[in-house]
Design a protein around this motif. Structure first.
Motif, PDB file in Angstrom:
ATOM      1  N   ARG A 117      65.085  38.222 -28.013  1.00  0.00           N
ATOM      2  CA  ARG A 117      65.465  37.404 -26.860  1.00  0.00           C
ATOM      3  C   ARG A 117      66.597  38.092 -26.133  1.00  0.00           C
ATOM      4  NH1 ARG A 117      65.031  31.217 -28.621  1.00  0.00           N
ATOM      5  NH2 ARG A 117      66.328  31.007 -26.803  1.00  0.00           N
ATOM      6  N   LEU A 146      64.768  21.461 -16.605  1.00  0.00           N
ATOM      7  CA  LEU A 146      64.755  21.064 -18.009  1.00  0.00           C
ATOM      8  C   LEU A 146      65.426  22.157 -18.834  1.00  0.00           C
ATOM      9  CD1 LEU A 146      61.090  19.727 -18.166  1.00  0.00           C
ATOM     10  CD2 LEU A 146      63.183  18.375 -18.036  1.00  0.00           C
ATOM     11  N   ILE A 147      66.319  21.729 -19.709  1.00  0.00           N
ATOM     12  CA  ILE A 147      67.135  22.689 -20.456  1.00  0.00           C
ATOM     13  C   ILE A 147      66.258  23.569 -21.350  1.00  0.00           C
ATOM     14  CG2 ILE A 147      69.104  22.906 -22.055  1.00  0.00           C
ATOM     15  CD1 ILE A 147      69.923  21.399 -19.514  1.00  0.00           C
ATOM     16  N   ASP A 148      65.186  22.988 -21.892  1.00  0.00           N
ATOM     17  CA  ASP A 148      64.351  23.743 -22.828  1.00  0.00           C
ATOM     18  C   ASP A 148      63.362  24.668 -22.127  1.00  0.00           C
ATOM     19  OD1 ASP A 148      65.541  22.693 -25.070  1.00  0.00           O
ATOM     20  OD2 ASP A 148      64.189  20.983 -25.179  1.00  0.00           O
ATOM     21  N   VAL A 149      63.325  24.636 -20.826  1.00  0.00           N
ATOM     22  CA  VAL A 149      62.432  25.528 -20.085  1.00  0.00           C
ATOM     23  C   VAL A 149      63.225  26.762 -19.676  1.00  0.00           C
ATOM     24  CG1 VAL A 149      61.040  25.809 -18.004  1.00  0.00           C
ATOM     25  CG2 VAL A 149      60.965  23.660 -19.280  1.00  0.00           C
ATOM     26  N   ILE A 150      62.726  27.927 -20.080  1.00  0.00           N
ATOM     27  CA  ILE A 150      63.498  29.150 -19.884  1.00  0.00           C
ATOM     28  C   ILE A 150      63.088  29.890 -18.629  1.00  0.00           C
ATOM     29  CG2 ILE A 150      63.970  31.417 -20.910  1.00  0.00           C
ATOM     30  CD1 ILE A 150      63.697  29.895 -23.632  1.00  0.00           C
ATOM     31  N   HIS A 204      62.240  23.870 -14.034  1.00  0.00           N
ATOM     32  CA  HIS A 204      63.343  24.751 -14.363  1.00  0.00           C
ATOM     33  C   HIS A 204      64.596  23.986 -14.740  1.00  0.00           C
ATOM     34  CE1 HIS A 204      65.725  28.346 -14.487  1.00  0.00           C
ATOM     35  NE2 HIS A 204      64.600  29.010 -14.415  1.00  0.00           N
ATOM     36  N   GLU A 258      61.212  26.549 -25.027  1.00  0.00           N
ATOM     37  CA  GLU A 258      61.629  26.526 -26.424  1.00  0.00           C
ATOM     38  C   GLU A 258      60.552  25.803 -27.229  1.00  0.00           C
ATOM     39  OE1 GLU A 258      64.547  27.672 -27.680  1.00  0.00           O
ATOM     40  OE2 GLU A 258      65.900  27.885 -25.958  1.00  0.00           O
ATOM     41  N   ARG A 277      59.067  16.208 -22.910  1.00  0.00           N
ATOM     42  CA  ARG A 277      60.015  16.348 -21.792  1.00  0.00           C
ATOM     43  C   ARG A 277      59.300  16.795 -20.527  1.00  0.00           C
ATOM     44  NH1 ARG A 277      65.251  16.203 -23.777  1.00  0.00           N
ATOM     45  NH2 ARG A 277      65.353  16.670 -25.993  1.00  0.00           N
TER      46      ARG A 277
END
Lengths: 190, 565
Positions: A175, A74-78, A72, A17, A25
């Motif tokens: 997306r 981390l919430i912001d890593v897609i 992975h 993100e 982060r």
């Protein structure tokens, strides 16, 4: 993935993100877990509000396995992909300011030509050489220019892309959560 | 519907089913407090120190099985929460923490009571947010509860600037959550489940090592089914204690540094470890290079990054342990391991926990008395140290999810606010806080909160006038050099209780223990019992840090009896 314990470099890309603090982060996680980043490059991706990061990570397969899993987490890593190996292209850009006088200038230009690099600034005392290539190529050019006197080196860190088609997202850039495959989450491959 | 940011926070919390908030006001969070009276569904418990709010939310969440909520103001209010947040993070406890922040224009200017709490809590939260507009609040709160309570649970912090609380916007509570980077894998890979079932069918000496995941996903019945169906002895981690009935014939204690010797030996002598919702903590493995080298390992965890982190495993299964066990139980064939189960029972007879019949005030005697008085049905909250180990060793834990303790973080002081949160979550249960005199003094300011809210926690202070576990390490590893471990100025805890209007009892004689416990149980309201115990008592067994089970130190046996066979 095996745990053969060999130490080597891995290239990992992450779709993240594009929000304030995301880089923090990611690097905080690397620092806290003691993972070693050889280089890191970040930029916009083809999708609005998402960025891509390319990491070159040093460590054996087990370390890299942990790096991808913790990224992975981390919430912001897609999406995280380990694209090490032959099936990817890797490029880095470097700017090198090298001392050059009337005598040495033409010799430097020859070397620059050999590397398909460019001279992008000329002054009476120096040249700025711009070179694009994989890490080894840039290292080699840097080595050759050393004897002339390097004043400054600026390297971007590697960016990488796997060959062929492999996108987590529709080509129109929308997306599509269903298309996101957390490749490293596949249990069987852990 | 138009609301200001503070009202949006409250309305969002109600949508998430929140009924209690532990907090303490201050400048930056004041606008949120001013909205609170409009939402009578939200009960606010005013703590005396923000650490208490975070620990209480944690204790509440562990008992209730859904996120606890704590909030505090900016700067020091926020930093005081940090110990509690780290504790919840280490033990995978779902809490949602809200902090006030200085106004948006002042962020980054080192304003009064400004601190970068999202930066500070980055490595100790599952995720955190800095909310910059009021209309983001509903989405962020919804995401915060979702992230905190799903997958591997953990703390989520939401930092909200003061002027966002007062900003007015349209309140729209989202129906859906859109987090493309967060999709916990709950259902197991069936190929892996079959491989696990195959390993189980081939094993001659299997053991289940069940962790906190069993309690977090309420997989009690599934665990019981697996153990009974294939006749597999069950060992739990410290956080997994009370995830399996301790009275069960297949239960074999908890292993590790101060775990039962028979539990450590059961693991060491097994040929297959079925690790369920646990993370191979160093207190269990000691030296990972020599940990259970003779056994294959199945590792089930919802967090993929736990697989292969500390110990290499043969069959990893990523998934929610309840779902994994449901799938696995269908694949596992009934089996008996008569020789192995008998051997595990023999280990228990050969290496029992020892009782104390020396007439002295020992902590384990007191814990046994509390166990009898409560029928083993109480919720036991502990601090950290010797009393924690003895409580976990000797209390029977007849009810699931009844040991509430800071295990990963090892936060002394948990025993007061943690017990407060546990009691608020379960007002009808008996909550005993087994406290150390050291930890109790770290957070005893919350006694006032207990009184104000009539929260009837029973405190058993195991008062040895020292930091017992540290003193024990000095005895074992630092030539009995008691540097900075022995107190010379402890307060009179009975007078302290009196100062708060709490019933206080001092017990110095073994023969008076039971009467004091009974009196506390009969008393309506919080009670403090100051048990003045032996200072030089040591916790056994002990495996020194980083060692393997062959370095296990068992208790010397001068004329002592077994208390539990």
């Amino acid at each position: 993935m095996n745990y053969n314990g060999t130490s080597n470099r891995h290239t990992i890309t992450a779709l993240v993100e594009d929000k304030p603090g995301v880089l923090n982060r990611v690097t905080s996680m690397f620092r806290r877990r003691g993972f070693n980043i050889a280089s890191l490059a970040v930029g916009h991706s083809e999708i609005p509000n998402l960025s891509r990061m390319t990491f070159v990570v040093e460590g054996d397969d087990r370390v890299v396995d942990q790096v991808t899993k913790h990224l992975h987490k981390l919430i912001d890593v897609i999406k995280v992909s380990d694209i090490s190996g032959d099936n990817a292209v890797t490029r880095e850009l470097a700017l090198i300011r090298v001392k050059a006088n009337v005598q040495s200038r033409s010799e430097i230009m020859q070397i620059v030509d050999l590397f398909r690099a460019n001279i992008i600034d000329v002054s009476p005392e120096t040249l700025i050489v711009e070179v694009v290539g994989d890490e080894d190529k840039i290292d080699a050019l840097q080595n050759l220019l050393k004897s002339f006197g390097i004043q400054e080196v600026m390297r971007t860190g590697s960016v990488a892309m796997s060959r062929g088609m492999d996108s987590a997202f529709d080509t129109n850039g929308s997306r599509n959560a269903k298309a996101v495959k957390p490749v490293i989450m596949e249990t069987g491959s852990v | 519907m138009k609301m200001n940011g503070g009202q949006m926070v409250c309305a969002s919390l109600i949508r998430e089913g929140v009924d209690v908030i532990f907090g303490l006001p201050g400048g930056a969070i004041l606008p949120l407090y001013q909205a609170l009276p409009e939402f009578p569904e939200l009960k606010h418990i005013l703590v005396r120190h923000e650490q208490g709010a975070a620990h209480a939310a944690d204790g509440y969440a562990r008992v209730k099985g859904r996120p606890g909520v704590a909030w505090a103001t900016s700067g020091p209010g926020a930093t005081n929460l940090v110990t509690g947040i780290a504790t919840a993070h280490m033990d995978s406890v779902p809490i949602v923490v809200i902090t006030g922040q200085v106004g948006r224009a002042a962020i980054g200017t080192d304003a009064f009571q400004e601190c970068d709490i999202t930066g500070i809590t980055l490595p100790i939260t599952k995720h955190n947010y800095l909310v910059m507009t009021a209309e983001e609040i509903p989405r962020v709160i919804k995401e915060a509860f979702h992230i905190a309570s799903t997958g591997r649970p953990g703390p989520v912090l939401v930092d909200i600037p003061k002027d966002v609380f007062t900003e007015v916007g349209e309140f729209v509570y989202p129906e859906e959550i859109d987090l493309p980077g967060y999709k916990p894998n709950l259902d197991p890979h069936m190929g892996q489940v079959k491989r696990a079932a195959q390993l189980i069918s081939e094993a001659e000496r299997p053991v289940i090592l069940a962790g906190h995941g069993i309690i977090l996903s309420k997989a009690y019945d599934e665990l019981l089914e697996l153990a009974e169906k294939a006749q597999i002895p069950v060992v739990t981690t410290l956080l997994g204690v009370s995830g399996f009935p301790t009275s069960h014939v297949l239960y074999s204690g908890w292993p590790g540094m101060h775990g039962m010797a028979y539990a450590s030996l059961t693991i060491e002598e097994s040929d297959l470890i079925i690790a369920l919702g646990m993370r191979f903590d160093d207190r269990i493995t000691g030296n990972t290079a020599t940990f259970a080298t003779g056994s294959k390992k199945i590792h089930v965890d919802v967090d993929p990054s736990e697989i292969g982190k500390n110990v290499q495993v043969d069959v990893p299964i990523v998934g929610d342990v309840k779902r994994v066990l449901t799938a696995l139980n269908k694949q596992v064939k009934p089996a008996t391991h008569v020789d192995w189960v008998n051997h595990v029972h023999q280990l228990r007879r050969d290496h029992p926990l020892m009782g104390s019949d020396n007439g002295k005030m020992e902590m384990r005697y007191i814990i046994n008395e509390i166990a009898e008085a409560t029928n083993g049905d109480a919720i036991i909250v502990t601090g950290v140290g010797q009393h924690q180990m003895w409580a976990a060793q000797y209390y029977p834990f007849n009810q699931p999810c009844s040991l509430i303790s800071s295990c990963g973080s090892g936060a002394m002081g948990y025993e007061v606010p943690g017990a407060m949160g546990a009691q608020v979550a379960a007002p009808d249960r008996v909550v005993w806080s087994i406290a150390g005199d050291g930890g109790f003094q770290m957070t005893m300011v919350e006694l006032a909160t207990l009184v104000e809210n009539n929260i009837p926690v029973k405190f058993a202070i195991m008062n040895n006038n020292c930091l017992g576990m540290v003193r024990q390490w000095q005895d074992f590893f630092y030539e009995k050099s008691h540097v900075a471990t022995v107190y010379s100025g402890n307060p009179d805890f009975v007078k302290l209780a009196d100062a708060y209007g709490i019933l206080g009892i001092r017990v110095t004689d073994k023969n008076d223990v039971r009467a004091a416990v009974d009196k506390a149980m009969e008393h309506d309201g919080p009670v403090i019992i100051d048990f003045v115990v032996e200072q030089d008592d040591n916790v056994y067994p002990m495996i020194p840090a980083g060692m393997a089970v062959d370095h296990l130190i068992e208790e010397p046996r001068p004329a002592r009896q077994e208390v539990r066979g």
